[in-house]
Write a protein that holds these residues in place. Structure first.
Motif, mmCIF file in Angstrom:
data_model
loop_
_atom_site.group_PDB
_atom_site.id
_atom_site.type_symbol
_atom_site.label_atom_id
_atom_site.label_comp_id
_atom_site.label_asym_id
_atom_site.label_seq_id
_atom_site.Cartn_x
_atom_site.Cartn_y
_atom_site.Cartn_z
ATOM 1 N N LYS A 38 0.820 -1.217 0.000
ATOM 2 C CA LYS A 38 0.000 0.000 0.000
ATOM 3 C C LYS A 38 0.857 1.274 0.000
ATOM 4 C CE LYS A 38 -3.696 -2.292 2.602
ATOM 5 N NZ LYS A 38 -4.461 -2.313 3.887
ATOM 6 N N SER A 39 2.170 1.106 0.154
ATOM 7 C CA SER A 39 3.051 2.278 0.174
ATOM 8 C C SER A 39 3.654 2.564 -1.196
ATOM 9 C CB SER A 39 4.177 2.070 1.196
ATOM 10 O OG SER A 39 5.053 1.034 0.781
ATOM 11 N N VAL A 40 3.231 1.816 -2.227
ATOM 12 C CA VAL A 40 3.772 2.040 -3.563
ATOM 13 C C VAL A 40 2.636 2.312 -4.538
ATOM 14 C CG1 VAL A 40 5.707 0.524 -3.052
ATOM 15 C CG2 VAL A 40 3.768 -0.370 -4.330
ATOM 16 N N TRP A 83 6.298 22.756 -18.061
ATOM 17 C CA TRP A 83 4.980 23.014 -18.641
ATOM 18 C C TRP A 83 4.606 21.987 -19.703
ATOM 19 C CZ3 TRP A 83 5.879 23.780 -23.762
ATOM 20 C CH2 TRP A 83 7.096 24.362 -24.143
ATOM 21 N N GLN A 84 5.550 21.135 -20.100
ATOM 22 C CA GLN A 84 5.233 20.051 -21.032
ATOM 23 C C GLN A 84 4.708 18.808 -20.312
ATOM 24 O OE1 GLN A 84 9.218 20.080 -23.063
ATOM 25 N NE2 GLN A 84 7.954 20.011 -24.906
ATOM 26 N N LEU A 85 4.861 18.758 -18.992
ATOM 27 C CA LEU A 85 4.445 17.588 -18.205
ATOM 28 C C LEU A 85 3.002 17.780 -17.772
ATOM 29 C CD1 LEU A 85 7.653 17.343 -15.991
ATOM 30 C CD2 LEU A 85 7.206 16.206 -18.185
ATOM 31 N N LYS A 86 2.123 16.901 -18.229
ATOM 32 C CA LYS A 86 0.695 17.094 -18.000
ATOM 33 C C LYS A 86 0.004 15.784 -17.636
ATOM 34 C CE LYS A 86 0.526 20.993 -21.219
ATOM 35 N NZ LYS A 86 -0.147 21.620 -22.380
ATOM 36 N N GLU A 87 -1.199 15.947 -17.105
ATOM 37 C CA GLU A 87 -2.125 14.829 -16.868
ATOM 38 C C GLU A 87 -1.507 13.728 -16.004
ATOM 39 O OE1 GLU A 87 -3.862 13.455 -20.535
ATOM 40 O OE2 GLU A 87 -4.050 15.502 -21.311
ATOM 41 N N PHE A 88 -0.980 14.103 -14.863
ATOM 42 C CA PHE A 88 -0.443 13.106 -13.929
ATOM 43 C C PHE A 88 -1.588 12.306 -13.330
ATOM 44 C CE2 PHE A 88 3.294 15.613 -14.399
ATOM 45 C CZ PHE A 88 4.351 14.796 -14.040
ATOM 46 N N LYS A 89 -1.400 10.986 -13.311
ATOM 47 C CA LYS A 89 -2.389 10.094 -12.711
ATOM 48 C C LYS A 89 -1.684 9.120 -11.774
ATOM 49 C CE LYS A 89 -5.812 10.132 -16.453
ATOM 50 N NZ LYS A 89 -6.569 9.289 -17.420
ATOM 51 N N VAL A 90 -2.364 8.787 -10.689
ATOM 52 C CA VAL A 90 -1.827 7.862 -9.696
ATOM 53 C C VAL A 90 -2.634 6.574 -9.745
ATOM 54 C CG1 VAL A 90 -1.299 7.520 -7.256
ATOM 55 C CG2 VAL A 90 -1.160 9.826 -8.242
ATOM 56 N N PHE A 91 -1.910 5.457 -9.866
ATOM 57 C CA PHE A 91 -2.553 4.139 -9.943
ATOM 58 C C PHE A 91 -2.165 3.304 -8.729
ATOM 59 C CE2 PHE A 91 -2.489 5.624 -14.244
ATOM 60 C CZ PHE A 91 -3.565 5.033 -14.887
ATOM 61 N N LEU A 92 -3.151 2.712 -8.083
ATOM 62 C CA LEU A 92 -2.866 1.729 -7.054
ATOM 63 C C LEU A 92 -2.370 0.446 -7.716
ATOM 64 C CD1 LEU A 92 -6.019 2.144 -4.784
ATOM 65 C CD2 LEU A 92 -3.714 3.036 -4.365
ATOM 66 N N PRO A 93 -1.506 -0.323 -7.057
ATOM 67 C CA PRO A 93 -1.055 -1.588 -7.631
ATOM 68 C C PRO A 93 -2.242 -2.490 -7.960
ATOM 69 C CG PRO A 93 0.288 -1.005 -5.740
ATOM 70 C CD PRO A 93 -0.848 -0.030 -5.761
ATOM 71 N N GLY A 94 -2.256 -3.002 -9.179
ATOM 72 C CA GLY A 94 -3.319 -3.889 -9.598
ATOM 73 C C GLY A 94 -4.573 -3.193 -10.091
ATOM 74 N N SER A 95 -4.511 -1.856 -10.231
ATOM 75 C CA SER A 95 -5.691 -1.106 -10.644
ATOM 76 C C SER A 95 -5.537 -0.608 -12.076
ATOM 77 C CB SER A 95 -5.927 0.083 -9.713
ATOM 78 O OG SER A 95 -6.968 0.911 -10.205
ATOM 79 N N ALA A 96 -6.648 -0.663 -12.826
ATOM 80 C CA ALA A 96 -6.640 -0.169 -14.208
ATOM 81 C C ALA A 96 -7.078 1.282 -14.292
ATOM 82 C CB ALA A 96 -7.553 -1.030 -15.074
ATOM 83 N N VAL A 126 -0.543 4.023 2.343
ATOM 84 C CA VAL A 126 0.141 3.950 3.640
ATOM 85 C C VAL A 126 1.556 4.493 3.463
ATOM 86 C CG1 VAL A 126 0.986 2.446 5.475
ATOM 87 C CG2 VAL A 126 -1.206 1.946 4.363
ATOM 88 N N PRO A 127 1.920 5.567 4.173
ATOM 89 C CA PRO A 127 3.277 6.109 4.026
ATOM 90 C C PRO A 127 4.330 5.075 4.377
ATOM 91 C CG PRO A 127 1.867 7.644 5.215
ATOM 92 C CD PRO A 127 1.101 6.369 5.098
ATOM 93 N N VAL A 128 5.415 5.046 3.620
ATOM 94 C CA VAL A 128 6.472 4.072 3.863
ATOM 95 C C VAL A 128 7.153 4.327 5.205
ATOM 96 C CG1 VAL A 128 8.403 5.323 2.804
ATOM 97 C CG2 VAL A 128 8.296 2.819 2.647
ATOM 98 N N THR A 129 7.034 5.535 5.732
ATOM 99 C CA THR A 129 7.614 5.850 7.046
ATOM 100 C C THR A 129 6.955 5.034 8.152
ATOM 101 O OG1 THR A 129 6.104 7.752 7.100
ATOM 102 C CG2 THR A 129 8.383 8.177 6.457
ATOM 103 N N PHE A 158 -0.555 -2.665 -13.697
ATOM 104 C CA PHE A 158 0.478 -2.393 -12.685
ATOM 105 C C PHE A 158 0.421 -3.423 -11.554
ATOM 106 C CE2 PHE A 158 -0.470 1.889 -14.496
ATOM 107 C CZ PHE A 158 0.753 2.098 -15.113
ATOM 108 N N GLY A 159 0.264 -4.673 -11.946
ATOM 109 C CA GLY A 159 0.190 -5.745 -10.958
ATOM 110 C C GLY A 159 1.458 -5.852 -10.121
ATOM 111 N N PRO A 160 1.332 -5.934 -8.788
ATOM 112 C CA PRO A 160 2.511 -6.005 -7.918
ATOM 113 C C PRO A 160 3.063 -7.419 -7.824
ATOM 114 C CG PRO A 160 0.537 -5.994 -6.576
ATOM 115 C CD PRO A 160 0.073 -5.879 -8.008
ATOM 116 N N TYR A 161 4.361 -7.522 -7.622
ATOM 117 C CA TYR A 161 4.998 -8.821 -7.410
ATOM 118 C C TYR A 161 6.185 -8.630 -6.471
ATOM 119 C CZ TYR A 161 8.285 -7.206 -11.041
ATOM 120 O OH TYR A 161 9.187 -6.498 -11.776
ATOM 121 N N ILE A 162 6.616 -9.722 -5.877
ATOM 122 C CA ILE A 162 7.657 -9.661 -4.853
ATOM 123 C C ILE A 162 9.008 -10.077 -5.429
ATOM 124 C CG2 ILE A 162 7.322 -12.024 -4.019
ATOM 125 C CD1 ILE A 162 7.748 -10.872 -1.148
ATOM 126 N N LEU A 163 10.058 -9.439 -4.935
ATOM 127 C CA LEU A 163 11.433 -9.779 -5.287
ATOM 128 C C LEU A 163 12.191 -10.024 -3.989
ATOM 129 C CD1 LEU A 163 11.756 -6.925 -7.880
ATOM 130 C CD2 LEU A 163 12.147 -9.302 -8.477
#
Length: 468
Positions: A38-40, A83-96, A126-129, A158-163
């Protein structure tokens, strides 16, 4: 016979003895994973260029309850204007589905880009702190088990996986960093120990060099870089103290500046001759005109030995020492006093500088696109003068920032980063002057051609641009 039996079954005994510990770790890891993922997040944004809208994505770590996210320095093209950087979107892991985010800017000291998630999604982060543990961050030990998170691409939601891996090396680059035996997290995402305590944040992956054998039998070195996963991570002790360095504006200003250029590590033979083998030194190649370094009296070929009375650390490889000094400047602010101890000949000198505000950066330079000739020109800035070995106080002209393929200027031979000095025989003294001249040409439908004088690699060329 007992000895023979022991030899045959020793490996099995080892597995049996370790099995309870392994099962314990395996049982705990899913629980740790469920919270720490939840922190990524994944970040998607659009870079709007002259000819296209280029979508890009990067992985980020949540650092506070306000939904602030850090991205690694390589997540955004340094040539792109804010000013060229636009339309920022945040995706939760596993979300479309992404939710809107806000770009806050880049911090020069850490290199991080900061993005803030919208209120609608913050309760799911959840903050990583939260996983930093109490007290001073503990550096992992060699061979210690570490694990981290990776995210698949957008086409896989953006499916999460463990390393998982083990620490193979600890060193200062100049930040205290760990190198795992194999990839342990995606660049920009956190790394944890067996107990789920944060031990670092993954940086860009290093490359592995292989020999490629051709049909002729001649081997050629080839470097392979994993851009999705990394085995290198900056330790938590180098991350947690600087999470509050959220830029005040998207340009990241104010930016501290000294103006000593081309810092090179002191040659070992020179250090031995000067009896300086017990410390590091940096040789100044050039002192930039009008800079705080020049005003402080720093000269080319001075050897910097200490900053604010602290000797430069011994770091390996030697070139890392230059990065250490750059970070010592970047962590400060314009107006701060900056003391350097230098060796000039055989004399030690204490110089006092007052850091200035760094001149306009390339990403901050004004730009203007002209469709008919097919070129975007960019304001000539201090960094362009340094790159071209020109006097920044006396320079003129503009830079060809973008050359449209198959356009009139491209056919004439203009290249990206060419320095345009004259247009139709008239010297280009300012960006505004260049824009006015090109606008006049762009609007004149009857004009068949025009001429530009460009500098490239120390040589000049006259290009005839045919518009019809």
């Amino acid at each position: 016979m007992m000895l023979s039996f022991f030899r045959r079954h020793a490996a099995g005994f080892g597995v049996a003895l370790l099995l309870p510990l392994a099962l314990h770790a395996a049982a705990d890891l899913p629980t740790l994973w469920a919270e720490r993922v939840k922190s990524v997040v994944a970040i998607e944004y659009v870079t709007e260029t002259e000819v296209a809208r280029q979508p890009s994505s990067a992985m980020g770590t949540v650092i506070d309850a306000r939904g602030t996210i850090i991205l690694p320095s390589g997540a955004i093209d340094p040539r792109a204007a804010t000013w060229q950087l636009k339309e920022f979107k945040v995706f939760l892991p596993g979300s479309a589905e992404g939710t809107p985010g806000e770009y806050l800017g880049q911090d020069a000291f850490t290199g991080w880009h900061f993005v803030r998630a919208g209120e609608a999604i913050r309760s799911k982060l959840v903050p990583v702190t939260t996983f930093a543990g109490g007290g001073e961050p503990r550096a992992p030990a060699l061979a210690e088990f570490v694990w981290g998170i990776g995210l698949r691409g957008k086409d896989e939601d953006f499916g999460p996986y463990i390393l998982q891996s083990h620490v193979a090396l600890l060193q200062s680059l100049p930040q205290r960093s760990g190198i795992a035996q194999q990839e342990v997290a995606a660049p920009g995402l956190p790394v944890f120990n067996r107990d789920g305590v944060l031990v670092g944040v993954a940086g860009p992956s290093g490359g592995q060099t292989f020999l490629q054998i051709s049909r002729t039998g001649r081997p050629a070195p080839t470097m392979l870089i994993n851009v999705e996963e990394s085995s290198a991570f900056v330790l938590a002790g180098e991350v947690l103290p600087y999470l509050d360095r959220i830029p005040k504006n998207v340009s990241g200003r104010p930016l501290a500046w000294l103006g000593a250029y081309g810092l090179e590590p002191m040659d070992r033979e020179v250090a031995k001759f000067l009896n300086l083998t017990a410390q590091s030194g940096l040789v100044v190649s050039e002192v930039l005109a009008g800079s705080p370094a020049e005003k402080a009296g720093l000269l080319a070929r001075d050897i910097i030995l200490a900053v604010d009375g602290r000797p430069l650390p011994e770091l390996k490889p030697d070139r890392v020492v230059a990065t250490y000094l750059e970070r010592e400047i970047e962590r400060r602010a314009p107006g701060d006093a900056f003391a350097v101890t230098v060796l000039r000949g055989m004399e030690r000198l204490e110089l006092k500088a007052v850091l200035g505000d760094e001149p306009k950066l390339m990403r901050e330079a004004e730009r203007k696109h002209f469709e008919r000739p097919g070129v975007t020109v960019r304001e000539f800035v201090y960094g362009d003068a340094i790159e071209r070995r020109a006097n920044a106080a006396e320079t003129s002209g503009v830079i060809a920032h973008f050359v449209k393929p198959s356009s009139p200027v491209a056919i004439a031979g203009l290249r990206q980063e060419d320095w345009i000095r004259e247009i139709d025989g008239v010297e280009v003294k300012t960006f505004a002057g260049a824009v006015a001249k090109l606008a006049e040409i762009d609007k004149d439908d009857a004009r068949p051609e025009f001429v530009i004088l460009v500098a490239r690699g120390g040589e000049t060329a006259v290009l005839r641009v045919k518009l019809k």
